[in-house]
Design a protein around this motif. Sequence first.
Motif, PDB file in Angstrom:
ATOM      1  N   GLY A   1      41.970  43.377  40.400  1.00 28.37           N
ATOM      2  CA  GLY A   1      43.158  42.532  40.354  1.00 28.37           C
ATOM      3  C   GLY A   1      42.944  41.338  39.446  1.00 28.37           C
ATOM      4  N   GLU A   2      43.616  40.229  39.798  1.00 26.97           N
ATOM      5  CA  GLU A   2      43.549  39.037  38.957  1.00 26.97           C
ATOM      6  C   GLU A   2      42.246  38.274  39.197  1.00 26.97           C
ATOM      7  N   ASN A   3      41.671  37.775  38.138  1.00 27.37           N
ATOM      8  CA  ASN A   3      40.519  36.862  38.206  1.00 27.37           C
ATOM      9  C   ASN A   3      39.432  37.351  39.145  1.00 27.37           C
ATOM     10  N   ILE A   4      38.880  38.503  38.804  1.00 27.68           N
ATOM     11  CA  ILE A   4      37.845  39.106  39.637  1.00 27.68           C
ATOM     12  C   ILE A   4      36.622  38.195  39.719  1.00 27.68           C
ATOM     13  N   PHE A   5      36.061  38.036  40.877  1.00 25.96           N
ATOM     14  CA  PHE A   5      34.910  37.157  41.116  1.00 25.96           C
ATOM     15  C   PHE A   5      35.195  35.735  40.660  1.00 25.96           C
TER      16      PHE A   5
END
Lengths: 544, 795
Positions: free
Chosen positions: A262-266
């Motif tokens: 998804g958005e902005n992983i980690f």
Amino acid sequence: MKTVRSMVLVSNDPLSQARGAQAVYQRLEQEIAARGLTDEISLMTVDDVGRHDTVPMVIVYPEAVIYGPVKPDDVAMLVEEHLYKGRIASGLLAPARELTGRIAWLSARKGTLPAEQRIVLERAGLIDPESIEDYIIHDGYVALGKVLTQMKPTDVIAELEQSGLQGRGGAGFPTGLKWKFVSKAPGDRKYVICNADESEPGTFKDRLVLEGDPHTILEAMTIAAYAVGASEGYIYVRGEYVLAQQRLKKAIEQARALNLLGENIFGSAFSFDIHVHAGAGAYICGEETALIESIEGKRGEPRSRPPYPTTHGLWGKPTLVNNVETLANITAIIRNGAAWFRKFGTPKSPGTKVYTILGNVNVTGLIEVPMGITLREVIAIYGKGMKNGSSLSLAQTGGSSGSIIPASLQDTPMDFESFGKAGVSLGSGALLICDDTTCVVDLAKVLLNFFRNESCGKCTPCRIGTERAYQILANICEGTGTRNDLAQLTMLADSLTALSNCGLGQTAATPIRDMFKHFSGEVDAHIQLKVCPAGVCSMSGRRL
Amino acid sequence: MADLINVYINEVLVSVPKGTVIVDAAKKLGVNIPVFCYHPKLKPVGMCRMCLVEVGRRKIDRATGQPLLDANNQPEIAWGLKLETGCTTPIEEGMQVRTQNEVVKKAQKDVLEFLLTSHPLDCPVCDKGGECPLQNLTLQFGPGTTRFDYNDKQHLDKHYPLGDIIFLDKERCIQCARCIRFQDEVADDRVLGFYERGRTMQIDTLSEPGFDSKFSGNTTDICPVGALTTRDFRFRARPWEMTHVPSICTHCAVGCNLTLGTRRSARDRQWEILRVMPRQNEDVNEIWICDKGRFGHHFTRSQARLTTPLVRKNGQLAEATWDEAIKLVAERLNVVYGHVVGFIGDRVSNEDAYLFGKLFREGVKTTRIANRPHVAGADLVQKYGVGSGTNLGALGKGTVVLIVAGDVEETAPVYMLRLRAAAQRGAKLIVANARETKMDRYAANSLRYKVGTETQLVYGLLNAVNQGSGIRDQVAAYTPAKVAEITGVPEAEITAAGKLIAEAKDLIVVFGDEQPYDIMVNGQYTDAGRALPQACANLVVATGHAGKANNGLLSLWPHNNTQGVFDMLAANGAQWTPADGLKALYIVGSDPIGEGQTLPKSEFTIVQELFLTETAKQADVVLPALSFAERDGTFTNAERRVQRYYKAIAPLGQARADWEIIRMVGEQLGLKWTHYLTSEGVMAEIAATVPQYSGTEYAALAQVTEAWPPVGSNDLYFGGTAYDNRGGVGVQIKSGVELDGQSEMNWIEPPVPSAESTLHVRQLNRHGTLIDQSAVYQPRLIDAPIEPAQVLKGA
């Protein structure tokens, strides 16, 4: 994190369902709950395991005991005996039988396969595939974390190039190089596709990964997307792999929930998401450009190349297409480093290969061994020898688009380099081992029948040539082949290879060419003496 | 031409634009690389494998990026391990291609052998025989014999109806997908597809009713075998029996170039049209025509045609001689001297209209001639129409096309293909209409306004562009916000469309007449009818887009020669005045009564017609005219291209060309008109006397230019011989602005719709006197508007 004492599988193929698998499952659930064992025992269904005589079956791990057929009323006793008291409920045991398919591997695997080296299948069968926690506990998403926090995309590709990993879909193209091409291709949008349309007859290596360890594919695709700059991924799963699709979808949901997709992983600037796309039964859609067309909603037909998918792939954008087995190597390589990976296999073909063993051997099944093992070793160690003490007559490597090799090649190391030199295709890793009850002409006929049915029809040589080749082979099998037929077949094979658009047509000629190269005696017997040495062909005297 | 790339085809150097594929590059040199699936108008797919060639590329030094040179200082060439498809492989600098060596020849023979083993070889009864790419290529490239058994053929349906007109012979089909790709890529009616796969793969229709497309006939032209045939032509003639005559389509204002395949029947010794094919004209219709044009030719040989003059005797129309009829006409015209009104339809030729105008000016001494009251704004198009040198096929990036109040697909089908292709090349389309049309699919901006508010919308766009010096005060009131309120189009969309227009390098404004207003009342154009054309003209003038190639007005005229007839009448000073004291009516090629109008009362009515129409039934003298196929003439299309058509078949009965009948009347009236021996003579006078038509002599109209792609003629593989243009590409005449440099804006107050305003919708397949004669086309014809009524009502 949940750890379980036992894993209980209930067979859930259509036949099992018809015979009451659902009721058995429910009773198991109730009985396990009633005994307060829910936390200790993991209960799940399993798709077709290749045995139908004793369904529905209940398989208990780690003992790998198979019960069957199990009736709902038997369940209380089974739970009491095996799961509560720890004794095998011998009255319910499935009758001993010559085991085949995945069951053979399941039952044989414990402690008997010392030389196996598991990288691709490191977790398959050991973890609960529907639990992301279980995956994480087994080093899951460590590689992704490392990539996103410590590595630049170029570092990832460099590591991969150093590892020497080659594509496991059949062609053996260097994976790092492919990633590099896609990363360098100009484009505002890029895609990563996992080719899970495993349709090669006799091949089920990818299925085990997809069903047993779906998160490793998601993690590897995310790493790939980071390395090449992609923002969206597709997993094109063979339509018949229903369980794999379910597990992949579930895994994607779990990963999204933990922001591993998804958005902005980690918490990084990198975003990526994955869709599961089910195939509809066409073999040709395993060809990467046909697969791309299929995802685009078009008829599954290979495109003409160039341009290649690395620059003009899905929706015309740069696209990375990797096979399941290739991707399943990625996380281990990132975690352990390229040097570690190179310890396995041969210098030019590092790593391991998953093989499916089929045919006239005592034990069929699936193994993962380092590159460079020979066929003789596979038959002796993993196949437990030829069935009924017969001797190897021929083997087919790599599924229907692979090669037919004679016994004389059984000591050739199975790696890309050695096989390439011998003119043999490693292909998908299916090993069809045949004794002298197999007729090579009949085998070629069966294969050409497969190809003529699976040819998409787009290009002329394949559309008409496979049909024509099948007819000639069928006539030879009926004892009505002529010398002229052989000449035609040779020309056909050359035309197919030289003129066809994609791999299907080009490799459809391989069985014919191999037949002439290694088994001209058998072919001659069919033509001159009107005899099938293996006694397989009907030699009825009909001509199509 | 930018970015020319040098390649060597069989060692011969050719320079072609970047992106050209090998097959086309070779074609430039006259080298034929055989193809089946490739067609220059379609995207390449590389299916048939017929065009496989050996390709060599320069070896590049990785360190320097420069080509490696051999001992002779020539670039070293790395020859490909495999043959490559010439149709999909773009050329690269220094590329070497071999199209004739043994490897390639063997590949060509092999592919042809494959195709022929599955082909029925029923050439003796095949429509395509004689102009068949499969035959041609087999002769030139094929093997002399086959190595396979003949009894391996598949036996499949040979008369499979894909739709009401097109049949598929499944045995003949070689699965090249040209038809599927034409429908997908050019017509955008995705109604064909492959079913099954491998050897059992077959074309089938995906639509219900089958093959639901206005362009289906084109697939039979581009089919490289005789797999697709039309109900109209199949099994009726061998291609070589026919005489191919250049002509122009008379069904709409596009003016598609046709080739009429004619033959004199052995049975009744009558000439007949057997087949209509497109004639290549890259400036007009490329190589496409719509189905109405292809199948709408049967009126030329209808049993219902008038064949002798008719004169009313004892209240009944009775056959008469020409002498008798013409004398009667002249006698009555002399008696009613001056009190005559002429009606002329906009289907007749320029020569007919010119002479009709001249007859009234010189012979009848009146200028009361009415053009048929179909459309308003022909004067504006004459003045501000697209400039000479306009080619819709060349529009691309930087061009904006505004389409207002017209359904391009229904009024001028081939313009839809051309404008869609322009949009694909990067032109921006702004499609404004009260209802959804097919053009909306390709629009950069789709503006859906309330019925009857199109003029206000155009002024809203002009306001957004912020120009319009001559009418600045009036336009100032039409702010996007106010226009949004009137038209119901969101303000942001008006502003966005205005921005596109402001940034346009080239601007074409296409307008139709899908309005709720009466265009003509009592013989006078109404302001309500003229408001939209005037607004469009104002937009073109205000933004500085008048009088230039690829800029200006383009009207979706309802008939094939609306513009030409207007021009001819205007040249003769014709105008309508109210019909008081009217004693005679002279009607040419027009059926007002059949269209539900009433005629002014008169004592004597003359009608020149093809058929005994409702109007003709009321006439006192009916003079039989010739159809376009039986005579020469010229039409002026919507782009004001004057195009010439030729006599293709012998006249029916005693019928004569309209201009000839008018000449006879003139001579009988005492005019010295003996110099009008031929229609060519009339056109010569038009070219000499009408300023805009200078340079349109027949000889000039018959000029042809070299066309790319080269289809037809001696070409081996892009389809039949009938594409070849031997009749001329026509001359696009100058707009008024180009001639005098004067332009001005005028203000007509935009009309305001009422709640009862009902849209006049044009549909291609409405019943009509001419198209009704084509039995083959009957299933397509419709009676009533297809749109639901509520869509058509005003605010």
